[in-house]
Design a protein around this motif. Sequence first.
Motif, PDB file in Angstrom:
ATOM      1  N   PHE A 175       0.784  -0.983  -0.046  1.00 48.32           N
ATOM      2  CA  PHE A 175      -0.078  -0.118   0.111  1.00 48.32           C
ATOM      3  C   PHE A 175       0.763   1.225  -0.163  1.00 48.32           C
ATOM      4  O   PHE A 175       1.900   1.275   0.670  1.00 48.32           O
ATOM      5  CB  PHE A 175      -0.898   0.103   1.047  1.00 48.32           C
ATOM      6  N   LYS A 186      -3.698   0.530  -3.313  1.00 49.08           N
ATOM      7  CA  LYS A 186      -3.004  -1.031  -3.162  1.00 49.08           C
ATOM      8  C   LYS A 186      -2.404  -0.944  -4.658  1.00 49.08           C
ATOM      9  O   LYS A 186      -2.951  -0.910  -5.700  1.00 49.08           O
ATOM     10  CB  LYS A 186      -4.117  -1.821  -3.158  1.00 49.08           C
ATOM     11  N   LYS A 212      -5.185   0.164  -6.921  1.00 44.87           N
ATOM     12  CA  LYS A 212      -6.510   0.240  -6.796  1.00 44.87           C
ATOM     13  C   LYS A 212      -6.821   1.065  -5.588  1.00 44.87           C
ATOM     14  O   LYS A 212      -6.140   0.873  -4.553  1.00 44.87           O
ATOM     15  CB  LYS A 212      -7.142  -1.258  -6.379  1.00 44.87           C
ATOM     16  N   ASP A 213      -7.587   2.120  -5.595  1.00 42.54           N
ATOM     17  CA  ASP A 213      -7.843   2.878  -4.537  1.00 42.54           C
ATOM     18  C   ASP A 213      -8.521   2.348  -3.472  1.00 42.54           C
ATOM     19  O   ASP A 213      -9.611   1.573  -3.856  1.00 42.54           O
ATOM     20  CB  ASP A 213      -8.675   4.142  -5.084  1.00 42.54           C
ATOM     21  N   GLN A 214      -8.396   2.468  -2.363  1.00 44.03           N
ATOM     22  CA  GLN A 214      -8.882   1.642  -1.150  1.00 44.03           C
ATOM     23  C   GLN A 214     -10.128   2.384  -0.366  1.00 44.03           C
ATOM     24  O   GLN A 214     -10.161   2.239   0.703  1.00 44.03           O
ATOM     25  CB  GLN A 214      -8.078   1.335  -0.177  1.00 44.03           C
ATOM     26  N   GLU A 226     -13.801  -3.357  -3.357  1.00 45.98           N
ATOM     27  CA  GLU A 226     -12.630  -3.182  -4.102  1.00 45.98           C
ATOM     28  C   GLU A 226     -12.878  -2.492  -5.527  1.00 45.98           C
ATOM     29  O   GLU A 226     -14.016  -2.530  -6.277  1.00 45.98           O
ATOM     30  CB  GLU A 226     -12.150  -4.398  -4.455  1.00 45.98           C
TER      31      GLU A 226
END
Length: 67
Positions: free
Chosen positions: A2, A13, A31-33, A38
């Motif tokens: 991260f 991520k 990938k935005d958390q 998800e």
Amino acid sequence: MFLQTKDTNGLIKIVDFEELIDPNKDTVHGKDQEGQEEQETDIFRKDELVFPSGESLPRCWLDANYR
């Protein structure tokens, strides 16, 4: 792994670690958390990312001419 965006402090991520440490690439897929589900993969500029502690990424990950 991260990382965090400098401007919004949002967690990202990293999808491909090899892409992150390659100094010849200026962007990385992640990938935005945000939220509970998800998120879709997006492209982030490496110079806009930091470690969650606030520490900058190593220069050897960003600069292909670094020795």
